[in-house]
Motif scaffolding. Structure first.
Motif, PDB file in Angstrom:
ATOM      1  N   PHE A  35      69.696  81.407  50.642  1.00 13.51           N
ATOM      2  CA  PHE A  35      71.101  81.323  51.040  1.00 13.51           C
ATOM      3  C   PHE A  35      72.018  81.606  49.851  1.00 13.51           C
ATOM      4  O   PHE A  35      73.045  82.259  49.993  1.00 13.51           O
ATOM      5  N   THR A  36      71.634  81.126  48.666  1.00 13.29           N
ATOM      6  CA  THR A  36      72.469  81.301  47.484  1.00 13.29           C
ATOM      7  C   THR A  36      72.575  82.769  47.084  1.00 13.29           C
ATOM      8  O   THR A  36      73.669  83.270  46.803  1.00 13.29           O
ATOM      9  N   LYS A  37      71.443  83.475  47.067  1.00 11.54           N
ATOM     10  CA  LYS A  37      71.471  84.899  46.716  1.00 11.54           C
ATOM     11  C   LYS A  37      72.249  85.699  47.758  1.00 11.54           C
ATOM     12  O   LYS A  37      72.983  86.629  47.418  1.00 11.54           O
ATOM     13  N   GLY A  53      69.012  80.089  70.175  1.00  3.11           N
ATOM     14  CA  GLY A  53      68.133  79.043  70.693  1.00  3.11           C
ATOM     15  C   GLY A  53      66.775  79.045  70.022  1.00  3.11           C
ATOM     16  O   GLY A  53      65.779  78.621  70.619  1.00  3.11           O
ATOM     17  N   ALA A  54      66.710  79.552  68.793  1.00  6.40           N
ATOM     18  CA  ALA A  54      65.442  79.592  68.060  1.00  6.40           C
ATOM     19  C   ALA A  54      65.706  79.436  66.568  1.00  6.40           C
ATOM     20  O   ALA A  54      66.736  79.881  66.058  1.00  6.40           O
ATOM     21  N   GLU A  55      64.769  78.803  65.878  1.00 12.64           N
ATOM     22  CA  GLU A  55      64.845  78.677  64.427  1.00 12.64           C
ATOM     23  C   GLU A  55      64.378  80.000  63.825  1.00 12.64           C
ATOM     24  O   GLU A  55      63.297  80.495  64.144  1.00 12.64           O
ATOM     25  N   LEU A  56      65.197  80.580  62.975  1.00  8.69           N
ATOM     26  CA  LEU A  56      64.907  81.884  62.387  1.00  8.69           C
ATOM     27  C   LEU A  56      64.305  81.788  60.992  1.00  8.69           C
ATOM     28  O   LEU A  56      63.615  82.702  60.551  1.00  8.69           O
ATOM     29  N   PHE A  57      64.585  80.686  60.294  1.00  9.84           N
ATOM     30  CA  PHE A  57      64.109  80.504  58.925  1.00  9.84           C
ATOM     31  C   PHE A  57      63.409  79.170  58.755  1.00  9.84           C
ATOM     32  O   PHE A  57      63.799  78.169  59.357  1.00  9.84           O
ATOM     33  N   ARG A  58      62.391  79.172  57.881  1.00 12.57           N
ATOM     34  CA  ARG A  58      61.824  77.929  57.354  1.00 12.57           C
ATOM     35  C   ARG A  58      62.520  77.734  56.015  1.00 12.57           C
ATOM     36  O   ARG A  58      62.537  78.635  55.175  1.00 12.57           O
ATOM     37  N   ARG A  59      63.072  76.572  55.839  1.00 14.38           N
ATOM     38  CA  ARG A  59      63.853  76.302  54.636  1.00 14.38           C
ATOM     39  C   ARG A  59      63.011  75.541  53.615  1.00 14.38           C
ATOM     40  O   ARG A  59      62.367  74.552  53.958  1.00 14.38           O
ATOM     41  N   PHE A  60      63.037  75.992  52.372  1.00 16.64           N
ATOM     42  CA  PHE A  60      62.344  75.349  51.259  1.00 16.64           C
ATOM     43  C   PHE A  60      63.339  75.126  50.136  1.00 16.64           C
ATOM     44  O   PHE A  60      64.432  75.705  50.136  1.00 16.64           O
ATOM     45  N   LYS A  61      62.966  74.331  49.160  1.00 13.41           N
ATOM     46  CA  LYS A  61      63.846  74.099  48.008  1.00 13.41           C
ATOM     47  C   LYS A  61      64.071  75.376  47.211  1.00 13.41           C
ATOM     48  O   LYS A  61      65.111  75.551  46.590  1.00 13.41           O
ATOM     49  N   THR A  62      63.096  76.262  47.237  1.00  7.91           N
ATOM     50  CA  THR A  62      63.183  77.490  46.436  1.00  7.91           C
ATOM     51  C   THR A  62      63.724  78.688  47.210  1.00  7.91           C
ATOM     52  O   THR A  62      63.886  79.756  46.645  1.00  7.91           O
ATOM     53  N   GLY A  63      63.975  78.532  48.504  1.00  8.80           N
ATOM     54  CA  GLY A  63      64.495  79.650  49.289  1.00  8.80           C
ATOM     55  C   GLY A  63      64.152  79.496  50.764  1.00  8.80           C
ATOM     56  O   GLY A  63      63.917  78.387  51.246  1.00  8.80           O
ATOM     57  N   VAL A  64      64.139  80.614  51.455  1.00  9.97           N
ATOM     58  CA  VAL A  64      63.851  80.604  52.887  1.00  9.97           C
ATOM     59  C   VAL A  64      62.788  81.643  53.206  1.00  9.97           C
ATOM     60  O   VAL A  64      62.562  82.581  52.445  1.00  9.97           O
ATOM     61  N   GLU A  65      62.173  81.452  54.367  1.00  2.00           N
ATOM     62  CA  GLU A  65      61.149  82.369  54.847  1.00  2.00           C
ATOM     63  C   GLU A  65      61.362  82.551  56.345  1.00  2.00           C
ATOM     64  O   GLU A  65      61.669  81.589  57.050  1.00  2.00           O
TER      65      GLU A  65
END
Length: 157
Positions: A21-23, A47-59
């Motif tokens: 998100f930051t980049k 109606g769907a989750e598009l990203f898995r969120r992590f401390k280092t970024g997203v996938e």
């Protein structure tokens, strides 16, 4: 680039490519919070989750991957459509700007222009127009010649 896709989809594509998100916020010149709000709004609307969120970024999730491929295709199609529309608009009318001055008159060109317009396919003389630019259109300060020379190659549309 002219924004054709919604801000949420543009943000989704940017986050997907940037991996965080930051980049993405840096690339879009908005805050990370604004990026997250756009993604939340998009995910809620779909109606769907598009990203898995992590401390280092997203996938991207599986649904996110599918949506990403569809959005890339939409982006490519919209850019092609925009290019076609602009080319069609340019093809309808072209403007030729011809510089004119006391020392370098464009009068010898005018009969050729008239003949070319009457000989155009279907006699459609609206396909191209001629605009003569004289030194008087660059101001009356006595620097008209300098203004004309310094403006050459600028503001050509």
């Amino acid at each position: 680039m002219f924004p054709i896709l919604s801000p949420e989809v543009e943000t989704f594509l940017t986050v997907s490519r940037a991996g965080s998100f930051t980049k993405a916020a840096d690339a879009l010149f908005i805050t990370p919070t604004a990026v997250m709000k756009r993604i939340d709004k998009l995910e809620k609307g779909i109606g769907a989750e598009l990203f898995r969120r992590f401390k280092t970024g997203v996938e991207l999730t599986d649904a996110g991957e599918l949506f990403f491929r569809s959005c890339e295709a939409m982006e490519a199609d919209s850019l092609k459509a925009l290019e076609k529309v602009r080319n069609a608009a340019d093809a309808e009318t072209k403007t030729i700007r011809l510089g004119n001055s006391i020392l370098n008159s464009c009068e010898p060109f005018l009969p050729l222009w008239t003949r070319s317009q009457t000989a155009s396919p279907g006699g459609n003389s609206g396909l191209c127009r001629l605009r003569m630019i004289g030194t008087e259109s660059f101001g009356k300060s006595g620097n008209s010649g300098r203004s004309l020379i310094s403006s050459m190659g600028r503001a050509i549309r």
